[in-house]
Design a protein around this motif. Sequence first.
Motif, short mmCIF file in Angstrom:
data_model
loop_
_atom_site.label_atom_id
_atom_site.label_comp_id
_atom_site.label_asym_id
_atom_site.label_seq_id
_atom_site.Cartn_x
_atom_site.Cartn_y
_atom_site.Cartn_z
N GLY A 88 22.12 9.91 30.52
CA GLY A 88 22.95 11.08 30.77
C GLY A 88 24.06 10.81 31.78
O GLY A 88 25.18 11.28 31.62
N MET A 89 23.73 10.06 32.84
CA MET A 89 24.70 9.92 33.92
C MET A 89 25.68 8.78 33.68
O MET A 89 26.84 8.87 34.03
CB MET A 89 23.98 9.70 35.25
N SER B 82 8.07 11.92 24.61
CA SER B 82 7.02 12.70 25.26
C SER B 82 6.10 13.32 24.23
O SER B 82 4.89 13.36 24.42
CB SER B 82 7.63 13.81 26.12
N ALA B 83 6.69 13.82 23.13
CA ALA B 83 5.86 14.46 22.12
C ALA B 83 4.84 13.48 21.57
O ALA B 83 3.66 13.81 21.42
CB ALA B 83 6.73 15.00 20.99
N ILE C 138 11.48 9.20 31.99
CA ILE C 138 12.43 10.03 32.72
C ILE C 138 13.64 9.23 33.23
O ILE C 138 14.78 9.70 33.11
CB ILE C 138 11.71 10.77 33.86
N LEU D 295 12.33 14.00 24.57
CA LEU D 295 11.41 14.90 23.88
C LEU D 295 10.61 14.16 22.82
O LEU D 295 9.41 14.36 22.66
CB LEU D 295 12.18 16.06 23.25
N GLU E 141 4.62 6.95 30.61
CA GLU E 141 5.35 8.21 30.72
C GLU E 141 6.39 8.13 31.83
O GLU E 141 7.45 8.73 31.77
CB GLU E 141 4.35 9.34 30.98
N MET E 142 6.10 7.34 32.85
CA MET E 142 7.00 7.20 33.98
C MET E 142 8.29 6.50 33.56
O MET E 142 9.33 6.68 34.19
CB MET E 142 6.30 6.36 35.03
N MET F 153 18.30 13.80 25.61
CA MET F 153 17.26 14.81 25.43
C MET F 153 16.38 14.47 24.23
O MET F 153 15.16 14.61 24.28
CB MET F 153 17.92 16.18 25.24
N VAL G 139 2.14 12.49 24.28
CA VAL G 139 1.00 13.38 24.48
C VAL G 139 -0.01 13.22 23.34
O VAL G 139 -1.21 13.43 23.56
CB VAL G 139 1.39 14.85 24.69
N TYR H 138 16.26 9.15 30.69
CA TYR H 138 17.06 10.37 30.54
C TYR H 138 18.26 10.33 31.48
O TYR H 138 19.39 10.58 31.08
CB TYR H 138 16.19 11.59 30.85
N LEU H 139 17.98 10.00 32.74
CA LEU H 139 19.07 10.02 33.72
C LEU H 139 20.05 8.89 33.47
O LEU H 139 21.26 9.07 33.60
CB LEU H 139 18.49 9.95 35.12
N GLU I 3 24.24 13.64 26.13
CA GLU I 3 23.18 14.57 26.53
C GLU I 3 22.20 14.76 25.39
O GLU I 3 20.99 14.82 25.60
CB GLU I 3 23.76 15.94 26.94
N GLU J 166 22.34 5.18 42.83
CA GLU J 166 21.40 5.89 41.95
C GLU J 166 21.11 5.07 40.70
O GLU J 166 19.98 5.02 40.22
CB GLU J 166 21.95 7.26 41.57
N TRP K 24 17.32 3.94 39.52
CA TRP K 24 16.64 4.35 38.28
C TRP K 24 16.32 3.14 37.41
O TRP K 24 15.30 3.10 36.74
CB TRP K 24 17.47 5.39 37.51
#
Lengths: 551, 498
Positions: free
Chosen positions: A151-152, A198-199, A144, A195, A140-141, A191, A202, A147-148, A187, A111, A115
Amino acid sequence: MAEYTLLIILFAPFVGALALIFVSNRQLSLVRGIAAGSAFVSLIASVYLFYAYDPLKGGYQFIQRIEWSRQLGISLHLGVDGIGTPLVLASGILLFAGIFVSWHIKDRVKEFYIWILILAAATIGVFMSLDLFFLYFFYEMSVIPMYLLLGMWGSHTKKYLEMTDAEGLKQRDSVGFIFNFGANSKEYAAMKLVLFLSAFAVAALMGILLIYKFSGLNTFDILVLREQAHFSGPLATLIWLLIFFGFASIAPIWPLHSWSPVGHAAAPAATSMLHAGVLMKLGHFSIIRVAFEILPETTRELMPIAAVLCIFSIIYGGLVAYYAKDTKYVIGYSSSSHMGYVFLGMAALDYISLSGAVIYMFAHAMATGMLFAMAGWVYDQTHTRDIPSLGGLSNRMPFISAAFVIGCMASIGMPGTVNFIAEVMIIVGSWNKYPFQVVVAVLGIVLTMAYLFKMMRGLFYGSMAEKYSHSHDAVTVVDRMPLLIMITVSISFGIFPGHLYSVVRSGVDPLIARITKVVPVAEHPMNLPHATSPTVPTSASHEALAKVTPR
Amino acid sequence: MTFSLTLSVSDLLLLLPELFLTAWLCVILIVDFSFKRIVQEQLAYLSILGLVITLACLAWFDVTGITGTLFGKMFVLDRMAIFFKVMILLATILVILLSIDYVHRFAFFRGEYYFLVVMSALGMMFMTSANDLLSLFVTLEFATFGFYVLVSYLRDDMASNEAGLKFFILGVFAAGLLAYGISLVYGETGKLVFSDMTGAAPTTGLVIGFLLIFAALGFKIGAVPFHSWIPDTYHGAPTPVTAFLSIAPKVAAFAILLRLFLVALATFKPAWALLIVATSILSMTYGNIVAIAQRNVKRLLAYSGIAQVGNVLIGLAAGTKMGTDSILFYLLTYLFANLGAFAVIMAISNAVGSDEIDDYKGLNRRSPFLAFAMLIFLLSLAGVPPLAGFIGKLYIFVAAIKEGLYILITVGLINIVVSMYYYLIVVKKMYINEPLDSSPIKTTGPLRAVIYVGLAGTLVIGIYPQPFLDWAVAATLMFSNLLGPAASIPVPVVPFGG
């Protein structure tokens, strides 16, 4: 074959990730082999791209255009210019190095590589997109997977009030963590990163949609918009601000930087490398590609914003890095400080300074990649990143400590590394327009020396605690190769910057000519002697430049 | 008004999918009663067979371009109706596959369950063809009728009974509003067929009548402020029914909303656009903010569904041909992601026996496949590239920005970020947290099939959406002459040859 180079660079990691899905996690060597193989294909193709790019011809080369949606006016339009080419190369190098830096990961290896390959491919995609939609798509791709990965496979950062120095005394809380609300878990970092990005993404998307609507061309194609779309007045200002701050958050410009050091500290080594090395450059690159290309007049009016903010980036980042006690925080804040130089180079809107900024992005990718790789190695061996509790590791890891010194030298901008050329170009190029910022930038270099030497001494010299006497040096080829690659690239381009310089100039020249409407008087890049000593191109064109820069 | 009830063979052809499904419904019931030894799995596959044949019939209609109206324009079969019918049939097939394992939990009436599901599907198929106020009322009630029973199918479960009761009382209330609204509109205009109503004078009675009709339809799609039944009903209903409820009635109700607003009320667009904008902003904001606080994954998807409806309403607020295309396309992407997510929920609830989000901890270690599938579905719902949901959202935003709905788009974009938070919380539990119980989770064949279909739909539409966009664009050609120049397909200028 040659015309498909970009597709190979872009899709080799994706294909690798796809292939990994069907491999069992138990076949460890196969998993690593596929990851390294696909990264290698991408690297070789990007090296080919870098040397096959013709700076004499300039413009966008290796163009691929695949119709994607008629209704929306979107096509997968790929192409690189002199600005994208070195960044694609940097991504290729860092991805390949990152695969080997994370060779010893034990948990969910498959994994992890999936990623990281997707992350790198997405960043590469941004550097070659000539379509606003796909630029955003890949941008944007890339968020994510971060994040993983954080986090992982990331690690918690210590609460800074709990951090102690070598004698067990509590350390003073440093200014950088005021806004962290005491939350230092991975975490939280992951996060916050998603966020935050992404904020602002957009916001950039809103800018892109406004460009789409008010151009009235029903297309997202940057080349068409560049030629045919004209924006003026408050609308242009609004779009420019949305685009600039939307993308500058990932750069990260002060005061939008707070996600970045937290993210660095929580991330595993290879992720930090890609994050600081190439992900942050997505911001500068997207601003150049979208704002500079489509809104040249507005860029000329509003770019002083960046010149003001970069002062805070440089000084604030440098000061926090000086006081931080976590190796990754030091390097993270040093990265955000150094990104201020890039903004300075961009803000001056000058042939030399913008070329310097682009070369700096490439140089910084190598230098910071090295530092993060080695900070990761030290963490793996000692399970701490707390500088005051470390020390004397050079006895145990001579190779790492030597490489670390080289990494620090590169990061400071020693002559002989490519960083030096970039720094000099930025400083020389922006002197006419922003003398105050140049003074700040030079002070920033002093500051960089201060905190990097402090960290170097804290990690590798002085007395070593007994519990670290079992730590190991990097001895195998797999462990040493990524560092050696980055060192070689950094130094060889420092000594022979000719091709890099001419490639970058071929991308910068038309851009600045459009924005400032000043024709470069400096010699055409190809007229310069091919591998001159590092200072020649800058000083030679400096005099020419003084005559043409608008006052 | 007189109806000519002499039907020719070619007229009956238009009704063929519905007629066939009605006949098949009887077959299901008869088989269930007559063969004592039959097991419910066989009934399920029998139902699916009927649905697939109907689907094939519709595909044939779509390819050959068979369209027309019946019963004095009460029933219309156009490309848009076919598109919606295909979506409803697809959803029904997937829901029946989802149900096969779940039906063992019902103590009684296992066979009738499939009958009721297919009956609701039949009602919704009629709904998508409803072209006047009477058929709107009849078909809408026919479609809801089956759901009243289905929601409270877990007879001994208090939550299921509560859900059924709540759904029934509020549903009947909405039906009352609808009937009253229809009577007002008919009283003011003397017309029933949507297309005859265009250009009616906007009297007070007419406005109130349409508001009441909108309220009843808003109840069906679960838009704020008509959403109050959604969380409890979704929570209490048997999970496959929740999955069905979360997509099929919304799809059918949007078909009616499109016909109502873009045909009957086309001339009053500035007035109703404001209403839709307000509803959309409320739905998105409320749904997303409340979803953050949820601890149960079915409730989370209930609130996320409210927010998604808000997103779809952006396309309706745009009110152009492109807006209509974007609604159709978005619903298609929503169908795959949503039903896929419900399939994962059912697989986990079969193994763990609960729907709490905390039970998703460490799912990546227990079943990497389920965790990956859920990740893809949630990210598609959040609108992350390269998944279908991103293209759907972008298409809607592009349609809206062409109409200058800047505030709506700003709210929509901010809501993407808000929604990302709660979807990522689930991702965090699945991937980052360690499992409480590390036994692997087994999935059964039918559930796996649904997950594969969902994954395929989400990824294929996300990476290569062109054929699906073309299909949606072709389905709404009827609106192109009604609504301005936006319908023309732009051809971007190629700067240079290659």
